[in-house]
Write a protein that holds these residues in place. Structure first.
Motif, PDB file in Angstrom:
ATOM      1  N   THR A 122      31.079  29.878  11.395  1.00 31.50           N
ATOM      2  CA  THR A 122      30.408  30.403  10.209  1.00 31.50           C
ATOM      3  C   THR A 122      30.000  29.268   9.274  1.00 31.50           C
TER       4      THR A 122
ATOM      5  N   MET B 266      25.057  33.039   0.672  1.00 28.45           N
ATOM      6  CA  MET B 266      25.017  33.694   1.983  1.00 28.45           C
ATOM      7  C   MET B 266      25.842  32.953   3.027  1.00 28.45           C
TER       8      MET B 266
ATOM      9  N   ARG C  99      24.958  36.416  12.730  1.00 26.20           N
ATOM     10  CA  ARG C  99      25.365  37.359  11.690  1.00 26.20           C
ATOM     11  C   ARG C  99      25.072  36.763  10.320  1.00 26.20           C
TER      12      ARG C  99
ATOM     13  N   ALA D  80      25.569  37.434   6.303  1.00 25.00           N
ATOM     14  CA  ALA D  80      26.189  38.203   5.220  1.00 25.00           C
ATOM     15  C   ALA D  80      25.625  37.662   3.919  1.00 25.00           C
TER      16      ALA D  80
ATOM     17  N   ASN E  32      26.345  38.497   0.908  1.00 25.09           N
ATOM     18  CA  ASN E  32      27.345  38.388  -0.157  1.00 25.09           C
ATOM     19  C   ASN E  32      26.808  38.823  -1.510  1.00 25.09           C
TER      20      ASN E  32
ATOM     21  N   SER F 233      26.563  44.274  -0.490  1.00 30.07           N
ATOM     22  CA  SER F 233      27.144  43.854   0.792  1.00 30.07           C
ATOM     23  C   SER F 233      26.127  43.917   1.937  1.00 30.07           C
ATOM     24  N   THR F 234      24.928  43.431   1.698  1.00 32.87           N
ATOM     25  CA  THR F 234      23.890  43.445   2.723  1.00 32.87           C
ATOM     26  C   THR F 234      24.293  42.546   3.889  1.00 32.87           C
ATOM     27  N   GLU F 235      24.188  43.112   5.098  1.00 30.34           N
ATOM     28  CA  GLU F 235      24.587  42.371   6.292  1.00 30.34           C
ATOM     29  C   GLU F 235      23.630  42.648   7.423  1.00 30.34           C
TER      30      GLU F 235
ATOM     31  N   LEU G  95      23.238  41.795  11.844  1.00 27.56           N
ATOM     32  CA  LEU G  95      23.766  41.182  13.057  1.00 27.56           C
ATOM     33  C   LEU G  95      22.726  41.325  14.156  1.00 27.56           C
TER      34      LEU G  95
ATOM     35  N   ARG H  17      23.389  48.171   4.237  1.00 27.88           N
ATOM     36  CA  ARG H  17      23.309  47.863   2.820  1.00 27.88           C
ATOM     37  C   ARG H  17      23.884  49.046   2.050  1.00 27.88           C
TER      38      ARG H  17
END
Lengths: 260, 406
Positions: free
Chosen positions: B294, B303, B333, B335, B337, B341-343, B345, B365
């Motif tokens: 990460t 992010m 992935r 994130a 942040n 909490s938009t993510e 993958l 989201r």
């Protein structure tokens, strides 16, 4: 006569050494005293509400419960359990802080019933989308920084030590932090954070301190303002309970799975 | 509602309520809560269906409340029923008890009786060693949705590790897409004619044992499973009209497995491996493993950007009964942040022996405090005839779900 000279010389030398305490030694001494005053709480539980605000003033909240166990000779163990937002309810983080080296972290994902080991090396990452980084919320140990006393000054009506601390662990997001610590109770009132380029990044102000067990001073409010993004996070702590008889076995992967 | 199959879950409810009734609950209660979610979902298949009866779109509704009760001793009771009603596939309309458990918390062990979900494993793309629960395959083909498994589980925690023993008195059949559903094989599966190797059929008692422990940066789990295979062998048959059907047959297997993860700085290394006997006439090894890395604070923002790389291998190679017999998976992935909490993958699974690949994108989201919007895209590309996913070659899927969490 000889004896007298020797004696005078010793006194002179001794006081000379005492006067020559470097700012670094003084900074370390302050940090050690602060740590000593924080020792012996055994364990505590508390509730935390996180209020996130962006530059436009839009707000959102997270509700987290925290359990912390003091570990003699090493960093604390803690479990943080998320209650809100509801879609992350039951998500929990187990953290073993170490005085030296990286922390051990496991994340519990309730939808999958999965405990996942995560790397804690990237300490500068945002904690739950807030302006607090992981390195800000995990337990603070003397060994994690080197220190330098700067000056004494009054802050918010209290006589304070102002000292700088420099992270000695890898992958910190900071070059330095400037800390305002009150000289009477050793409460951290303010910390200014400087990023890797040594530019002003964030300011933490702590307020509404309360004393617990006639000894420990904990703030009810921790306000972190990010000067570069305009975002802020207010942590409000309530319901502190000490000496709950928590044990080592309350802080492992099994207990993480049933943490609610 | 004749299309709901109550026999799949109704008995478990009665059986375990009866067991629970034998125990006296402590009187004083300090936690007592209801949570859960309700979700609406729309699925769109851009390509026309290959098989008669299949739909090109569907709408569906799901409800999963959770009731939780914690006693002063720390012991607790959990009940999580699940219901889905689906417009496109009559088999996807189903009810299940995901959890109905009483947990006795003792000084040096934990005893759980009831219906539960248990996860074993470390990797992200293929959950190879995870075997306690049956796949709820009509929910999603990613094998992360599971049917509740009835069990008695004792967990002992010691300095040298944790020992878990599972006794599973009843077996859950895998759910399969109905004729109206997409993401199914050409030949319909008739699960009314299900066969078992054991004469006890679904009442065969399955056992599992697991040792797990953390050694510094290494987390390790060693597991042994003895019982009814969760993965059926599909036999050819004909229905009363003489049309071809597939009949699931559940064999008795033994599976020995290891799963491990190892932290090295920012790197997370993972391994899952198993040896299985009793399935078909070929004993086999399979493994999957890889890394996760990460990057935090990318693009000078808050992010996080994660990279996942995993390899999957099965010694049966082209005879393997899962689609990932020799494949490489890459996952990215992001994130954001942010407060929502938009993510996102993105995943790419590439078969190393053929041109077959499987792509997916999942993004979510939050809106306000309670709403979560999730979008999923899945695509099967260049599936050769011999690939297990060949029948799914035109089942590219776009799925949107809006869930309200309470």
């Amino acid at each position: 006569m000889k004896i007298l000279i020797t004696l005078l010389a010793s006194i002179f030398l001794f006081s000379g050494f005492a006067l020559a305490e470097t700012p670094e030694q003084k900074g370390l001494a302050i940090a050690k005293e602060d740590d000593k005053r924080d020792n012996g709480f055994q364990d505590f539980t508390a509730n935390m509400v996180m209020l996130l605000k962006n530059r436009q003033g839009e707000e959102s909240t997270r509700h987290i419960r925290n359990k912390t166990l003091e570990v003699e000779g090493d960093g604390d163990k803690s479990i943080s359990i998320f209650d809100r937002p509801r879609d992350v309810k039951g998500t929990a983080l187990l953290n073993f802080t170490h005085k030296v080296g990286t922390d051990d972290q496991w994340l519990y994902l309730p939808a999958l019933k999965r405990v996942k080991r995560i790397s804690s090396a990237n300490k500068s990452g945002s904690f739950m989308g807030s302006e607090f980084a992981y390195e800000d919320v995990t337990s603070q140990e003397v060994e994690k920084y080197s220190y330098k006393w700067i000056r004494d000054e009054d802050y918010d009506g209290e006589k304070c030590f102002v000292f700088e601390r420099y992270p000695v662990y890898k992958n910190s997001g900071y070059t330095r932090q400037v800390v305002w610590l009150d000289q009477k109770e050793y409460k951290i009132l303010k910390i200014e954070f400087y990023d890797r380029k040594n530019a002003s990044l964030k300011t933490l102000t702590q307020s509404k301190f309360k004393q617990y067990l006639d000894k420990y001073w904990y703030p009810e409010e921790m306000y972190m303002k990010n000067h570069q993004t305009g975002k802020s996070t207010l942590l409000t702590w309530t319901n502190y309970k000490f000496k709950n008889g928590l044990k080592d076995k309350d802080f492992n992967k099994n207990s993480l799975k049933r943490a609610r | 509602m004749p299309f709901i199959k109550p026999h799949r879950a109704g008995w478990t409810l009665l059986f375990f309520l009866a067991i629970l009734a034998l125990f006296r609950f402590p009187v004083k209660v300090f936690a007592h809560e209801i949570s859960g979610f309700a979700a609406g979902e729309a699925r769109l298949f851009p390509n026309e269906a290959l098989f008669p009866g299949q739909n090109d779109q569907s709408a569906s509704f799901a409800l999963q409340p959770e009731y939780y009760h914690e006693f002063e001793s720390g012991s607790s009771f959990t009940f999580v029923p699940f219901l889905r009603v689906d417009s496109g596939d009559q088999e996807r309309t189903h009810f299940d008890i995901r959890e109905l458990t009483y947990l006795w918390l003792q000084e040096d062990y934990e005893l759980r009786v009831g219906v539960r979900k248990v996860f074993w494993g470390t990797t992200e793309i293929l959950h190879l060693v995870d075997i306690i629960n049956q796949n709820d395959q009509v929910e999603n083909i990613d094998t992360e949705d599971k049917l509740g498994q009835p069990m008695v589980n004792v967990s002992f925690y010691r300095d040298w590790g944790t020992i878990d023993v599972f006794m599973m008195p009843f077996f859950r059949e895998r759910t399969f897409q109905g004729t109206g559903g997409r993401l199914r094989f050409a030949t319909p599966i008739d699960d009314d004619r299900v066969q078992y190797e054991s004469s006890a059929e679904e009442w065969h008692t399955d056992w599992a044992m697991r040792y797990s422990h953390t050694f510094g940066d290494l987390d390790i789990g060693l597991s042994q499973f003895i019982g009814t295979n969760r993965e059926p062998t599909l036999l050819n048959g004909t229905d009363s009209n003489g049309s071809a059907i597939k009949i699931p047959r559940y064999e008795q297997i033994k599976q020995t497995s290891i799963d491990a993860s190892y932290v090295v700085g920012e790197w997370l290394w993972k391994l899952e491996s198993l040896y299985r006997t009793g399935q078909g006439n070929e004993n086999y090894f399979a493994w999957t493993g890889g890394f996760e890395y990460t990057f935090t604070g990318v693009f000078d923002s808050a992010m996080d950007f994660g990279v996942v790389g995993e390899w999957m291998y099965d010694t049966r190679e082209e005879r393997a009964t899962n689609a990932f017999e020799n494949d490489i998976a890459t996952g990215l992935r992001l994130a954001v942040n942010d407060a929502a909490s938009t993510e996102a993958l993105f995943g790419w699974v590439q078969d190393l022996d053929t041109s077959a690949r499987f792509l997916f994108l999942e993004a979510s989201r939050r809106f306000g405090d309670n709403w979560l919007l999730t979008a999923e895209l899945r695509a099967f590309i260049h599936q050769p005839m011999e690939d297990l996913f060949f029948d799914l070659r035109d089942d590219e899927i776009m799925q949107m779900e809006l869930a309200y969490y309470f």
